[in-house]
Design a protein around this motif. Structure first.
Motif, short mmCIF file in Angstrom:
data_model
loop_
_atom_site.label_atom_id
_atom_site.label_comp_id
_atom_site.label_asym_id
_atom_site.label_seq_id
_atom_site.Cartn_x
_atom_site.Cartn_y
_atom_site.Cartn_z
N VAL A 58 -10.36 5.35 -13.39
CA VAL A 58 -9.57 5.37 -12.15
C VAL A 58 -8.63 4.17 -12.18
O VAL A 58 -8.79 3.25 -12.98
CB VAL A 58 -10.45 5.29 -10.88
N THR B 252 2.01 2.45 -3.50
CA THR B 252 0.95 2.57 -4.51
C THR B 252 0.18 3.87 -4.36
O THR B 252 -0.07 4.33 -3.25
CB THR B 252 -0.01 1.37 -4.40
N PHE C 103 -4.59 2.48 -10.33
CA PHE C 103 -3.48 2.51 -9.37
C PHE C 103 -2.16 2.51 -10.11
O PHE C 103 -2.02 1.89 -11.16
CB PHE C 103 -3.54 1.29 -8.44
N GLY D 88 -7.27 9.09 -10.39
CA GLY D 88 -8.62 9.15 -10.92
C GLY D 88 -8.80 10.27 -11.93
O GLY D 88 -7.91 11.10 -12.13
N ARG E 100 0.82 -1.20 0.00
CA ARG E 100 0.00 0.00 0.00
C ARG E 100 0.86 1.25 0.00
O ARG E 100 0.53 2.25 -0.65
CB ARG E 100 -0.90 -0.06 1.25
N PHE F 150 -3.37 5.96 -5.70
CA PHE F 150 -4.65 5.93 -6.40
C PHE F 150 -4.70 7.11 -7.36
O PHE F 150 -4.31 8.23 -7.01
CB PHE F 150 -5.81 6.04 -5.40
N VAL G 286 -2.92 5.42 -0.99
CA VAL G 286 -3.83 4.30 -0.77
C VAL G 286 -3.92 4.10 0.73
O VAL G 286 -2.92 3.92 1.42
CB VAL G 286 -3.31 3.02 -1.46
N THR H 78 1.69 1.53 -9.13
CA THR H 78 2.54 0.92 -8.11
C THR H 78 4.00 1.18 -8.48
O THR H 78 4.40 0.95 -9.62
CB THR H 78 2.27 -0.59 -7.98
#
Length: 195
Positions: A159, A117, A161, A121, A114, A119, A191, A163
């Motif tokens: 949207v 990473t 992710f 959008g 997490r 997010f 995230v 990483t």
């Protein structure tokens, strides 16, 4: 088939999932790309979505009836030895005909931290994974892979992710303000833990 059957589990341990391959890629090209990692047992390619809703991904690919809007396909490589998988994963991010190919294990896939990473959008729906990959690299981060496609349709969800290979790349990524391909202003967020 029982996915917990020992023979099936053993096969999956010897396999890698390869995505974001050029749409016109062939099994021979995939084998040439990965063969330097070790001895290959088999190679298979799949499209992401067919030209008709009722076509399975396998049938659509074999019949050459992929949706015209799809820009990339996926494949699987099964090796003779399980030890070869870790070598093959090092091919992740390789640039092939303008596509940043993702290579991952078929066992424990998507187990990423997490903290590494972000997010993202507000993407335009016609965006390509490689557009997002290149955009994320502008933040001077070390991108591992990008996930903006719906698994079932193959289309961008708007949207996704990003990483990174290390946690330190997240802060520069969060400071990106330039829209992708001159499009929408992109939303970025860390995230969070599931509550």
């Amino acid at each position: 088939q029982n996915l917990h059957d020992p023979s099936i589990v053993d096969e999956r341990k010897r396999m890698v999932f390869v995505s974001v391959l050029p749409k016109d890629f062939t099994g021979q090209k995939l084998e040439a790309l990965i063969s330097c990692c070790g001895k290959i047992d088999s190679v298979s390619l799949r499209g992401t979505v067919g030209s008709k809703e009722k076509l399975s991904k396998k049938t659509a690919f074999l019949a050459g009836k992929l949706n015209e809007n799809i820009k990339s396909i996926v494949g699987y490589v099964k090796f003779v030895s399980v030890d070869t998988v870790t070598v093959a994963i090092e091919k992740n991010g390789t640039l092939v005909d303008g596509h940043h190919v993702r290579v991952d294990s078929c066992v424990g896939i998507n187990k990423y931290g997490r903290k590494s990473t972000v997010f993202v959008g507000n993407f335009p729906f016609e965006i390509r994974d490689d557009d997002v990959f290149e955009w994320a690299r502008k933040g001077e981060g070390s991108v591992d892979f990008v996930s903006v496609r719906d698994r079932n349709t193959g289309y961008c969800r708007g949207v996704g992710f990003i990483t990174f290979k290390d946690d330190a790349s997240v802060a520069p990524a969060l400071s990106l303000t330039t829209p992708v391909n001159g499009g929408n202003e992109i939303e970025l967020a860390k995230v969070m833990k599931k509550s």
